[in-house]
Design a protein around this motif. Structure first.
Motif, PDB file in Angstrom:
ATOM      1  N   GLU A 172       0.820  -1.323  -0.042  1.00 20.51           N
ATOM      2  CA  GLU A 172      -0.088  -0.086   0.111  1.00 20.51           C
ATOM      3  C   GLU A 172       0.853   1.155  -0.018  1.00 20.51           C
ATOM      4  O   GLU A 172       1.280   1.702   1.214  1.00 20.51           O
ATOM      5  CB  GLU A 172      -0.941  -0.194   1.211  1.00 20.51           C
ATOM      6  CG  GLU A 172      -1.805   1.144   1.385  1.00 20.51           C
ATOM      7  CD  GLU A 172      -2.679   0.991   2.618  1.00 20.51           C
ATOM      8  OE1 GLU A 172      -3.078  -0.044   3.216  1.00 20.51           O
ATOM      9  OE2 GLU A 172      -3.205   2.236   3.107  1.00 20.51           O
ATOM     10  N   GLU A 208      -4.489   3.224  -2.176  1.00 23.15           N
ATOM     11  CA  GLU A 208      -5.422   4.143  -1.338  1.00 23.15           C
ATOM     12  C   GLU A 208      -5.500   5.618  -1.977  1.00 23.15           C
ATOM     13  O   GLU A 208      -4.419   6.359  -2.560  1.00 23.15           O
ATOM     14  CB  GLU A 208      -4.916   4.305  -0.089  1.00 23.15           C
ATOM     15  CG  GLU A 208      -5.494   5.568   0.743  1.00 23.15           C
ATOM     16  CD  GLU A 208      -5.380   5.151   2.172  1.00 23.15           C
ATOM     17  OE1 GLU A 208      -5.377   4.336   2.588  1.00 23.15           O
ATOM     18  OE2 GLU A 208      -5.376   6.097   2.954  1.00 23.15           O
ATOM     19  N   HIS A 211      -3.587   8.281  -0.468  1.00 22.07           N
ATOM     20  CA  HIS A 211      -1.838   8.129  -0.704  1.00 22.07           C
ATOM     21  C   HIS A 211      -1.526   8.663  -2.323  1.00 22.07           C
ATOM     22  O   HIS A 211      -0.389   8.957  -2.333  1.00 22.07           O
ATOM     23  CB  HIS A 211      -1.507   6.633  -0.654  1.00 22.07           C
ATOM     24  CG  HIS A 211      -1.866   6.162   0.820  1.00 22.07           C
ATOM     25  ND1 HIS A 211      -1.689   4.968   1.105  1.00 22.07           N
ATOM     26  CD2 HIS A 211      -2.367   6.760   2.077  1.00 22.07           C
ATOM     27  CE1 HIS A 211      -1.803   4.837   2.533  1.00 22.07           C
ATOM     28  NE2 HIS A 211      -2.407   6.100   2.930  1.00 22.07           N
ATOM     29  N   HIS A 236      -8.208   1.264  -1.254  1.00 20.60           N
ATOM     30  CA  HIS A 236      -8.624   1.966  -0.197  1.00 20.60           C
ATOM     31  C   HIS A 236      -9.161   3.369  -0.596  1.00 20.60           C
ATOM     32  O   HIS A 236      -8.355   4.376  -0.634  1.00 20.60           O
ATOM     33  CB  HIS A 236      -7.390   2.087   0.910  1.00 20.60           C
ATOM     34  CG  HIS A 236      -7.112   1.261   1.990  1.00 20.60           C
ATOM     35  ND1 HIS A 236      -6.074   1.254   2.834  1.00 20.60           N
ATOM     36  CD2 HIS A 236      -7.791   0.033   2.209  1.00 20.60           C
ATOM     37  CE1 HIS A 236      -6.290   0.268   3.679  1.00 20.60           C
ATOM     38  NE2 HIS A 236      -7.444  -0.688   3.302  1.00 20.60           N
ATOM     39  N   ASP A 281     -11.020   3.284   3.582  1.00 17.42           N
ATOM     40  CA  ASP A 281     -10.223   3.508   4.558  1.00 17.42           C
ATOM     41  C   ASP A 281     -10.279   5.131   5.120  1.00 17.42           C
ATOM     42  O   ASP A 281      -9.809   5.691   4.718  1.00 17.42           O
ATOM     43  CB  ASP A 281      -8.616   3.279   4.093  1.00 17.42           C
ATOM     44  CG  ASP A 281      -7.741   3.142   5.410  1.00 17.42           C
ATOM     45  OD1 ASP A 281      -8.066   3.132   6.631  1.00 17.42           O
ATOM     46  OD2 ASP A 281      -6.480   3.114   5.012  1.00 17.42           O
TER      47      ASP A 281
HETATM   48 MG    MG Z   1      -4.979   2.706   3.906  1.00 17.37          MG
END
Ligand code: MG
Ligand code: 3MF
Length: 343
Positions: A172, A208, A211, A236, A281
């Protein structure tokens, strides 16, 4: 077309604590969260190793027995386990990194957490090990060698892949926070490292939204990149207001068009057909009260489903014509009108 199935982790229902203030919602026992996850329509739970088995001092047998009870609890509520992620950022051993820590004993501790995660995952019935490489990098640039850190990561991945021969690693990627300079901050880094391992076919990605935004990249493009290579094994979804601290906002609340394009790329490429889940998330704002503290999860799922309806309405003939005539202004307005409910 597979129906999308949603997941979240116990950390997604939190007390509201952050760097500048303590929590202000009550702690909710794990079983209550699991029951509520099932009630709001999630299909699986995501775990850190110590979400599943909190006591790190248990011996191997006790750890596995505890994990069996967690599995029974999931079964009782009709939920699966999506993945287990070693929490390589919360222990004093991981202050200076996990797999890339400066001290050998600290690197060994990280590898032990990874092996323990593999064992717990097996009991919970999942082959997915997520690696959020939270502290793999430096706070002080001169404290480590970037070459050695990169090699440390390859060694650590190999360690996991050989320890459990059916395990899959889902990196991730995140470019910073809590670390200042990440050694492997993007999907491309993660797959390049995976390509150097003993079994690249078992190294993939969990992308994600926030991110990607923090890396200055487009989340839908990151997802598409992973999909093109058969490497998108989890997502995510959340949202993020530009390049600042990681916000984990509800999906779509900051950039609806980006959210639409994430749903679109997942839908167009049959994401989920091999059992992949849509992870949410997200974290509730600190101001949210106890009595409605799952609202951000409910909202994120609803936004995804509403955007899916918009995606299904997307007029590909119209799009093709706009592309043929290079009339992107027209196409862009069409997308905005679609999102605003005009067409
Ligand atoms: Mg995450
Ligand atoms: C941090 C994250 C993490 C990971 C989780 C599972 C705490 O920015 O996104 O959430 O998702 O550790 O890998």
């Amino acid at each position: 077309m597979a129906k999308f199935r949603f997941t979240a982790g116990p950390w997604n229902v939190h007390e509201g604590n952050e760097t500048f203030g303590p929590g202000n919602r009550k702690s909710i026992p794990f079983e209550e969260k699991v029951a509520k996850f099932a009630e709001i329509g999630l299909s699986a739970v995501q775990f850190h190793d110590d979400d599943a088995v909190p006591d790190l001092s248990l011996n191997e047998k006790q750890t596995l027995d505890y994990a069996k009870d967690v599995k029974a609890l999931l079964d009782k509520h009709g939920l699966a386990a999506e993945f287990v992620a070693p929490r390589l950022w919360f222990d004093y051993h991981t202050n200076d990194g996990g797999f890339t820590a400066s001290l050998k004993e600290d690197r060994e501790y990280a590898l032990w957490r990874a092996r323990r995660s593999c064992d717990i995952a097996k009991v919970l019935g999942t082959d997915k090990i997520v690696l959020w490489l939270a502290r793999e990098g430096t706070l002080c640039a001169e404290s480590k060698s970037p070459v050695e850190m990169t090699r440390n990561l390859i060694d650590a991945f190999n360690h996991i892949l050989t320890y459990r021969e059916d395990a899959r690693i889902l990196v991730e990627p995140k470019p910073n926070e809590p670390i200042d300079r990440s050694i492997s901050g993007t999907a491309g880094h993660a797959l390049a490292i995976g390509a150097q391992t003993v079994d690249p076919s078992r190294v993939g990605l969990c992308i994600e939204t926030a991110h990607s935004v923090l890396a200055g990249l487009d989340p839908a493009n990151d997802m598409g990149f992973a999909l093109a290579l058969g490497k998108l094994w989890s997502v995510h979804l959340n949202d993020q207001n530009g390049c600042r601290y990681d916000q984990d906002k509800s999906f779509g609340v900051e950039n609806l068009r980006n959210a639409f394009n994430q749903v679109k790329v997942l839908y167009e490429n049959n994401y989920g057909e091999n059992g992949e889940y849509v992870g949410l998330d997200v974290k509730a704002m600190r101001t949210q009260k106890d009595d409605d503290c799952y609202r951000h999860l409910i909202n994120s799922k609803r936004t995804f489903e509403l955007l899916l309806e918009k995606v299904k309405k997307f007029d590909y003939e119209f799009q093709k014509e706009c592309v043929r005539t290079q009339n992107f202004e027209k196409l862009e307005m069409y997308v905005l009108e679609l999102l605003m409910g005009v067409n």
